[in-house]
Design a protein around this motif. Sequence first.
Motif, PDB file in Angstrom:
ATOM      1  N   GLN A 244      12.440   9.536  -0.353  1.00  0.00           N
ATOM      2  CA  GLN A 244      11.450  10.415   0.272  1.00  0.00           C
ATOM      3  C   GLN A 244      10.402   9.612   1.026  1.00  0.00           C
ATOM      4  OE1 GLN A 244      10.035  14.084  -1.604  1.00  0.00           O
ATOM      5  NE2 GLN A 244      11.101  13.466  -3.476  1.00  0.00           N
ATOM      6  N   GLY A 245       9.950   8.523   0.435  1.00  0.00           N
ATOM      7  CA  GLY A 245       8.957   7.686   1.097  1.00  0.00           C
ATOM      8  C   GLY A 245       9.487   7.064   2.370  1.00  0.00           C
ATOM      9  N   ALA A 246      10.723   6.587   2.321  1.00  0.00           N
ATOM     10  CA  ALA A 246      11.327   5.988   3.511  1.00  0.00           C
ATOM     11  C   ALA A 246      11.436   7.006   4.641  1.00  0.00           C
ATOM     12  CB  ALA A 246      12.705   5.422   3.170  1.00  0.00           C
ATOM     13  N   ARG A 247      11.783   8.241   4.295  1.00  0.00           N
ATOM     14  CA  ARG A 247      11.884   9.281   5.317  1.00  0.00           C
ATOM     15  C   ARG A 247      10.529   9.585   5.947  1.00  0.00           C
ATOM     16  NH1 ARG A 247      15.844  13.195   1.770  1.00  0.00           N
ATOM     17  NH2 ARG A 247      17.822  12.149   2.279  1.00  0.00           N
TER      18      ARG A 247
ATOM     19  N   THR B  49      13.858   9.835  -6.661  1.00  0.00           N
ATOM     20  CA  THR B  49      13.953  10.199  -5.240  1.00  0.00           C
ATOM     21  C   THR B  49      12.744   9.749  -4.440  1.00  0.00           C
ATOM     22  OG1 THR B  49      12.934  12.403  -5.505  1.00  0.00           O
ATOM     23  CG2 THR B  49      15.330  12.242  -5.833  1.00  0.00           C
ATOM     24  N   HIS B  50      11.692   9.253  -5.112  1.00  0.00           N
ATOM     25  CA  HIS B  50      10.490   8.876  -4.351  1.00  0.00           C
ATOM     26  C   HIS B  50      10.762   7.735  -3.380  1.00  0.00           C
ATOM     27  CE1 HIS B  50       9.939   5.617  -7.378  1.00  0.00           C
ATOM     28  NE2 HIS B  50       9.167   5.041  -6.473  1.00  0.00           N
ATOM     29  N   THR B  51      11.752   6.902  -3.659  1.00  0.00           N
ATOM     30  CA  THR B  51      12.048   5.805  -2.724  1.00  0.00           C
ATOM     31  C   THR B  51      12.609   6.344  -1.411  1.00  0.00           C
ATOM     32  OG1 THR B  51      14.231   5.536  -3.755  1.00  0.00           O
ATOM     33  CG2 THR B  51      12.455   4.133  -4.569  1.00  0.00           C
TER      34      THR B  51
ATOM     35  N   VAL C 169       0.827  -1.210   0.000  1.00  0.00           N
ATOM     36  CA  VAL C 169       0.000   0.000   0.000  1.00  0.00           C
ATOM     37  C   VAL C 169       0.859   1.258   0.000  1.00  0.00           C
ATOM     38  CG1 VAL C 169      -1.627   1.358   1.389  1.00  0.00           C
ATOM     39  CG2 VAL C 169      -2.017  -1.090   1.053  1.00  0.00           C
ATOM     40  N   LEU C 170       1.988   1.215   0.723  1.00  0.00           N
ATOM     41  CA  LEU C 170       2.797   2.416   0.910  1.00  0.00           C
ATOM     42  C   LEU C 170       4.022   2.493   0.000  1.00  0.00           C
ATOM     43  CD1 LEU C 170       2.759   2.736   4.814  1.00  0.00           C
ATOM     44  CD2 LEU C 170       1.352   3.973   3.155  1.00  0.00           C
ATOM     45  N   HIS C 171       4.228   1.533  -0.879  1.00  0.00           N
ATOM     46  CA  HIS C 171       5.521   1.473  -1.571  1.00  0.00           C
ATOM     47  C   HIS C 171       5.814   2.714  -2.417  1.00  0.00           C
ATOM     48  CE1 HIS C 171       3.130  -0.043  -5.025  1.00  0.00           C
ATOM     49  NE2 HIS C 171       4.165   0.254  -5.785  1.00  0.00           N
ATOM     50  N   ASP C 172       4.791   3.362  -2.942  1.00  0.00           N
ATOM     51  CA  ASP C 172       5.004   4.548  -3.775  1.00  0.00           C
ATOM     52  C   ASP C 172       4.675   5.845  -3.048  1.00  0.00           C
ATOM     53  OD1 ASP C 172       6.107   3.620  -6.149  1.00  0.00           O
ATOM     54  OD2 ASP C 172       4.168   3.204  -7.071  1.00  0.00           O
ATOM     55  N   ILE C 173       4.573   5.804  -1.728  1.00  0.00           N
ATOM     56  CA  ILE C 173       4.099   6.973  -0.988  1.00  0.00           C
ATOM     57  C   ILE C 173       5.006   8.187  -1.190  1.00  0.00           C
ATOM     58  CG2 ILE C 173       5.301   6.479   1.185  1.00  0.00           C
ATOM     59  CD1 ILE C 173       1.651   7.691   0.740  1.00  0.00           C
ATOM     60  N   GLY C 174       6.277   7.964  -1.479  1.00  0.00           N
ATOM     61  CA  GLY C 174       7.197   9.074  -1.703  1.00  0.00           C
ATOM     62  C   GLY C 174       6.859   9.896  -2.932  1.00  0.00           C
ATOM     63  N   LYS C 175       5.995   9.384  -3.806  1.00  0.00           N
ATOM     64  CA  LYS C 175       5.608  10.153  -4.991  1.00  0.00           C
ATOM     65  C   LYS C 175       4.777  11.376  -4.627  1.00  0.00           C
ATOM     66  CE  LYS C 175       5.936   6.514  -8.475  1.00  0.00           C
ATOM     67  NZ  LYS C 175       5.225   5.681  -9.474  1.00  0.00           N
ATOM     68  N   ILE C 176       4.313  11.439  -3.380  1.00  0.00           N
ATOM     69  CA  ILE C 176       3.644  12.653  -2.917  1.00  0.00           C
ATOM     70  C   ILE C 176       4.577  13.851  -3.075  1.00  0.00           C
ATOM     71  CG2 ILE C 176       2.829  13.832  -0.820  1.00  0.00           C
ATOM     72  CD1 ILE C 176       1.523  11.240   0.018  1.00  0.00           C
ATOM     73  N   GLY C 177       5.868  13.609  -2.953  1.00  0.00           N
ATOM     74  CA  GLY C 177       6.850  14.684  -3.049  1.00  0.00           C
ATOM     75  C   GLY C 177       7.361  14.949  -4.449  1.00  0.00           C
ATOM     76  N   VAL C 178       6.841  14.230  -5.445  1.00  0.00           N
ATOM     77  CA  VAL C 178       7.266  14.420  -6.836  1.00  0.00           C
ATOM     78  C   VAL C 178       6.303  15.388  -7.525  1.00  0.00           C
ATOM     79  CG1 VAL C 178       7.655  13.271  -9.056  1.00  0.00           C
ATOM     80  CG2 VAL C 178       8.291  12.120  -6.923  1.00  0.00           C
ATOM     81  N   PRO C 179       6.794  16.389  -8.231  1.00  0.00           N
ATOM     82  CA  PRO C 179       5.898  17.376  -8.864  1.00  0.00           C
ATOM     83  C   PRO C 179       4.929  16.730  -9.859  1.00  0.00           C
ATOM     84  CG  PRO C 179       8.175  18.154  -8.884  1.00  0.00           C
ATOM     85  CD  PRO C 179       8.219  16.721  -8.437  1.00  0.00           C
ATOM     86  N   ASP C 180       3.720  17.307  -9.937  1.00  0.00           N
ATOM     87  CA  ASP C 180       2.711  16.817 -10.878  1.00  0.00           C
ATOM     88  C   ASP C 180       3.206  16.882 -12.318  1.00  0.00           C
ATOM     89  OD1 ASP C 180       0.814  16.208  -8.973  1.00  0.00           O
ATOM     90  OD2 ASP C 180      -0.186  18.150  -9.079  1.00  0.00           O
ATOM     91  N   THR C 181       4.046  17.854 -12.621  1.00  0.00           N
ATOM     92  CA  THR C 181       4.545  17.975 -13.987  1.00  0.00           C
ATOM     93  C   THR C 181       5.349  16.753 -14.401  1.00  0.00           C
ATOM     94  OG1 THR C 181       6.450  19.202 -13.113  1.00  0.00           O
ATOM     95  CG2 THR C 181       4.605  20.490 -14.008  1.00  0.00           C
TER      96      THR C 181
END
Length: 220
Positions: free
Chosen positions: A97-100, A93-95, A63-75
């Motif tokens: 960022q998600g871990a953090r 960097t989403h990996t 469920v959470l594996h891509d959660i770091g994509k919240i920090g990736v710009p929509d563009t």
Amino acid sequence: NRRLLERLQSAYLDMVHALASALDARDRTTREHTGRVCHLAEAIARELGWSEERLPELWLGCVLHDIGKIGVPDTILQKPGPLTAEEYELMKTHTVQGARMVESIPYLKPAMPYILHHHEQYDGGGYPHGLRGEAIPEAARLLAVVDTFDAIISDRPYRKGRSVAVALAEIQAFSGTQFDPRIVDAFMRAWADGSIDRRWIADEAAPAAQLAPEFRIPLG
């Protein structure tokens, strides 16, 4: 004490669902992708002989594996064409960022290997740390197979999804290089013996939170 523990578990599950919903709001394909990945991963885990006790951890990680994509710009997330080299580096960097995002939350720590290492490759060619072989956590090696399979068959902003036959062939072609051969073999067995419900592949998946509502993820 038992009642307090149950309330704490419920609060943590609500947190997981809120995080997943936040990502869904950024990218509609994420919900469908996450649901299918959860189902595929569970089928492979059972084929590998994982205990029932490990399955809640698996669900949490998927469920959470891509959660770091919240920090990736929509563009970048919604770009209708190939990413530039600079954009790809930002996507990678989403990996980290998600871990953090989860590292300081004890209950979510079991998801760390899935989040941080699901883009590592068996031959050492992946990211973020270039881990090789069994230095990559088994959970991440498992997720790498199902995550890639679903990515191949799914429509993305920059291309249409390809056929299941093509996806299966690509997974087998990269066994031993990108993927752990043992995980690939388990995936192919699960596909052949009907352990994978193919309706999850052909149709839009249910929200990830509905896949395993009775799971009790152990507190750290």
